[in-house]
Design a protein around this motif. Structure first.
Motif, PDB file in Angstrom:
ATOM      1  N   SER A  39     -11.414  31.760 -40.308  1.00  0.00           N
ATOM      2  CA  SER A  39     -12.155  32.184 -39.122  1.00  0.00           C
ATOM      3  C   SER A  39     -12.483  33.667 -39.170  1.00  0.00           C
ATOM      4  N   ALA A  71      -4.913  31.825 -32.287  1.00  0.00           N
ATOM      5  CA  ALA A  71      -6.079  30.943 -32.361  1.00  0.00           C
ATOM      6  C   ALA A  71      -5.669  29.521 -32.023  1.00  0.00           C
ATOM      7  N   LEU A  91      -7.589  28.860 -36.821  1.00  0.00           N
ATOM      8  CA  LEU A  91      -7.253  30.116 -37.488  1.00  0.00           C
ATOM      9  C   LEU A  91      -7.820  30.255 -38.896  1.00  0.00           C
ATOM     10  N   ILE A 146     -11.648  40.259 -39.631  1.00  0.00           N
ATOM     11  CA  ILE A 146     -11.341  41.452 -38.835  1.00  0.00           C
ATOM     12  C   ILE A 146      -9.977  42.010 -39.229  1.00  0.00           C
ATOM     13  N   SER A 147      -9.013  41.108 -39.405  1.00  0.00           N
ATOM     14  CA  SER A 147      -7.678  41.534 -39.809  1.00  0.00           C
ATOM     15  C   SER A 147      -7.712  42.251 -41.156  1.00  0.00           C
ATOM     16  N   SER A 159     -11.395  35.991 -37.325  1.00  0.00           N
ATOM     17  CA  SER A 159     -10.228  36.854 -37.123  1.00  0.00           C
ATOM     18  C   SER A 159      -9.608  37.278 -38.455  1.00  0.00           C
ATOM     19  N   ARG A 195      -2.734  37.422 -35.162  1.00  0.00           N
ATOM     20  CA  ARG A 195      -3.887  36.595 -34.787  1.00  0.00           C
ATOM     21  C   ARG A 195      -3.415  35.402 -33.962  1.00  0.00           C
ATOM     22  N   SER A 228     -11.267  40.367 -28.835  1.00  0.00           N
ATOM     23  CA  SER A 228     -11.613  38.992 -28.514  1.00  0.00           C
ATOM     24  C   SER A 228     -13.120  38.873 -28.286  1.00  0.00           C
ATOM     25  N   GLN A 264      -8.827  34.415 -30.383  1.00  0.00           N
ATOM     26  CA  GLN A 264     -10.075  33.656 -30.524  1.00  0.00           C
ATOM     27  C   GLN A 264      -9.856  32.207 -30.144  1.00  0.00           C
ATOM     28  N   ILE A 297      -5.598  39.803 -32.293  1.00  0.00           N
ATOM     29  CA  ILE A 297      -6.939  39.211 -32.227  1.00  0.00           C
ATOM     30  C   ILE A 297      -6.808  37.833 -31.601  1.00  0.00           C
TER      31      ILE A 297
END
Length: 666
Positions: A609, A634, A606, A614-615, A611, A632, A552, A602, A600
């Motif tokens: 984004s 969001a 979604l 990162i995913s 995330s 995720r 995060s 945030q 994740i």
């Protein structure tokens, strides 16, 4: 009044020597002969595109000759005479146009989209308008240094319709900046005549509207251009202020060669052909006995030979090559992080205090730092981060700005170009949309394009949870993490905020520094009292465990902490990213490989984004270690609502605990 019946122009040489008069002719002849050669090469397919300045040489040459070589000039794509008058070696110009290594952009940009500190020329970007704001920043640095230097920036008549033009003129006028706004009114913006671009008689009238001295000059009369601009440049060196100069001229070729000139009435072409700046001036010099036909012929032969020799050198130059590693490396200016260790004395302060103290101590340490933003001076900014700064550093270094985000971002870049540092406060991160262009197209690409750092920090108060609605609550970091060349920092704690802000200011690359408004006055921490640094690009491991990795940043870090404190049975690694670009992938991968599960969290919505990136990185690099899909959490896919209950439903805080438990049970 000197006159010559053989020409359609009147010349008044005044006190100019024959040497100066002849030198101005030679300086105009060089770009004209280069252009004529380029048009031949274009037809032969040996160059890809050309923006012709034929018919406008007197302006480029006259303005450049009126400035000293150590004064900055900001040309556009029709100002070849600026580059040749500053005596840039022709083979380097030709290499630039051919995308070869001896150019100025390593093959990464074309034509006149480059700058060079060696010749004090700052090139354009295709969006035109930001150039004017950059000149404001350069002129501001000159004024702060008290070095009695002028600065000149070019725009065409079409560019005066852009918002950046109006913003830049207003800022220059309010701040009394020593800059010459040189507007080449050649009658057309590509094919659109000036009658369809503005509804005033003269562009010079626009300067008057901003309380600015304005002049109209015959842009085809080299003597008038040179003498008048010399006079005005000397004037603003002694009495700093902006001046708008409208040069009446005409473009004899198309906007670029492919567009042609069929949209121009023939009688208009004929009229301006009679006013050719080079031919008329040549006839004048011959009639005055300053130049002979034989001397002119010899001059042309010598220049053409020089052009041919330099073209051969360029064509013989190898095609440029690079590597993926080198291309990636040049996106940012190399910077070796210098650790400044924290002192042992601490004070328990809020996030807002930590940011303020970090900025204050940076300004105490480096007097080249200028803080700019709306209401940042006596008022201290809307969040009071710069309260008391005017008393400490004065209004020259702590500057209230008009409401014009685009021009101020560009001016911040101009300060960097001229050897200073800028910290700009974006009053709310939401408002960055009106300054988006110079951030993503100027700051971000500057070092990659021509090796010029953009030493700018933009502070970004952001985030929801305070009932501020759709225009004051966004956490819009994903707008910028996508753009190579920008660094994006997002602290969640006072200790991190102070050390990271100081490091961001020390870093010569452009940094967007996100500050969550909901954390400003709610989070306290023991923070070292003195100046210290923290490295950009390093995450913080707040909790260690074996069951799951929680990733995060910003306010949601505190939601995750609350959830873990409520659920002592959950053994989790909690990673606070702190830095979003560069991203600490090593910390992420090491944790995921250990726990096998990752979630994740945030604040941003979604889709599209950070995330998602990162995913994807986790799936590509840690797939064999995963015991469950990456999850995720969001905000929902709507703008941020105002009403408290709606905002609460929008944010993912209350959904996170259930999502975490579902992942653990997978």
């Amino acid at each position: 009044m000197d006159s010559n019946t053989k020409t359609s122009m009147l010349y008044n040489k005044g006190k100019l020597s024959n040497k100066v008069l002849l030198d101005l002719y030679k300086k105009m002849l060089v770009p004209r002969l280069i252009e004529e050669k380029m048009l031949i090469l274009l037809r032969q397919g040996k160059i890809s595109k050309w923006f012709s300045g034929i018919g406008q040489e007197a302006i480029s040459v006259g303005v450049t000759s009126a400035l000293t070589k150590d004064e900055y000039i900001l040309p556009m794509h029709r100002n070849l005479g600026v580059f040749t008058t500053r005596e840039i070696p022709l083979h380097r110009l030709f290499s630039q146009w051919q995308g070869k290594a001896n150019g100025f952009t390593k093959g990464r940009d074309r034509s006149f989209h480059f700058g060079t500190q060696e010749y004090n020329i700052i090139g354009m970007i295709s969006h035109l308008g930001p150039q004017l704001g950059v000149a404001d920043g350069i002129a501001l640095a000159n004024k702060l240094k008290n070095n009695q230097k002028a600065c000149a920036v070019f725009s065409g008549d079409g560019g005066t319709s852009e918002g950046d033009f109006h913003e830049a003129l207003n800022v220059a006028s309010v701040w009394n900046l020593p800059v010459l706004f040189c507007i080449e009114n050649n009658g057309y913006g590509l094919s659109t005549p000036t009658s369809e671009q503005y509804n005033c008689e003269h562009i010079a009238d626009k300067g008057i509207g901003y309380g600015m001295e304005s002049h109209i000059i015959d842009g085809n009369n080299i003597i008038e251009v040179y003498t008048k601009v010399s006079e005005l440049a000397e004037s603003i060196r002694e009495n700093p202020r902006p001046i708008l100069i409208e040069f009446k001229t005409f473009r004899m070729r198309g906007h670029e060669e492919a567009s042609g000139t069929k949209y121009v009435p023939q009688e208009l072409m004929d009229f301006w052909a009679e006013k050719d700046p080079l031919n008329n001036y040549k006839e004048y010099l011959i009639s005055e006995g300053i130049l002979s036909i034989e001397e002119d012929d010899k001059l042309k032969i010598d220049i053409k030979e020089d052009i041919s020799n330099n073209l051969k050198r360029t064509f013989d130059e190898e095609v440029i090559s690079s590597t993926i590693e080198q291309e990636s490396k040049d996106v940012y200016k190399e910077y070796e992080y210098v650790e400044v260790k924290e002192n042992s004395e601490t004070e328990n302060i809020r996030l807002i205090d930590a940011i303020s103290k970090g900025l204050r101590q940076s300004m105490e340490k480096d007097d080249s730092i200028v803080v700019m933003g709306q209401d940042v001076a006596e008022y201290g900014g809307v969040f009071k981060i710069t309260e008391g700064f005017v008393d400490a550093f004065g209004k020259e270094r702590v500057r209230n700005t008009p409401i014009c985000e685009s021009a101020i971002v560009s001016a911040a870049y101009g300060l960097s170009v001229n050897g200073m540092k800028a910290v700009m406060e974006m009053q709310f991160s939401d408002f960055v949309s009106t300054g988006f262009n110079p951030i993503v197209n100027l700051l971000a690409k500057s070092h990659y394009r021509w090796n010029q750092e953009a030493d700018v920090v933009i502070r970004m108060p952001c985030g929801a949870g305070v009932g501020a609605g759709p225009y004051h609550s966004q956490t819009n970091e994903a707008w910028f993490t996508k753009t190579p060349g920008l660094k994006v920092i997002y602290p969640a704690f006072p200790y991190d905020a102070k050390g990271l802000l100081i490091s961001a200011i020390n870093d010569p690359n452009p940094v967007l520094f996100f500050e969550h408004k909901n954390l400003y006055r709610t989070i306290y921490q023991d923070v070292p009292t003195d100046y210290y640094t923290l490295p950009l690009g390093k995450a913080s491991l707040l909790k260690e465990g074996n069951d799951v990795t929680i990733i995060s940043f910003g306010l949601p870090v505190h939601w995750a902490l609350e959830t873990l404190n409520k659920n002592n049975d959950i053994s989790a690694d909690l990673i606070d990213l702190r830095s979003l670009q560069p991203l600490d992938t090593e910390a992420i991968f090491n944790s995921v490989k250990k726990t096998g599960k990752v979630i994740i969290l945030q604040e941003d919505s979604l889709f599209g984004s950070l995330s998602g990136e990162i995913s994807s990185l986790i799936m590509e690099n840690c797939f064999e270690y995963l015991d469950a899909p990456v999850k995720r959490v969001a905000s929902i896919e709507t703008p941020i609502p105002f009403a408290g209950n709606l905002e609460k439903d929008y944010l993912p805080k209350d959904r996170f605990e259930n999502e975490l438990k579902e992942l653990l049970a997978y």
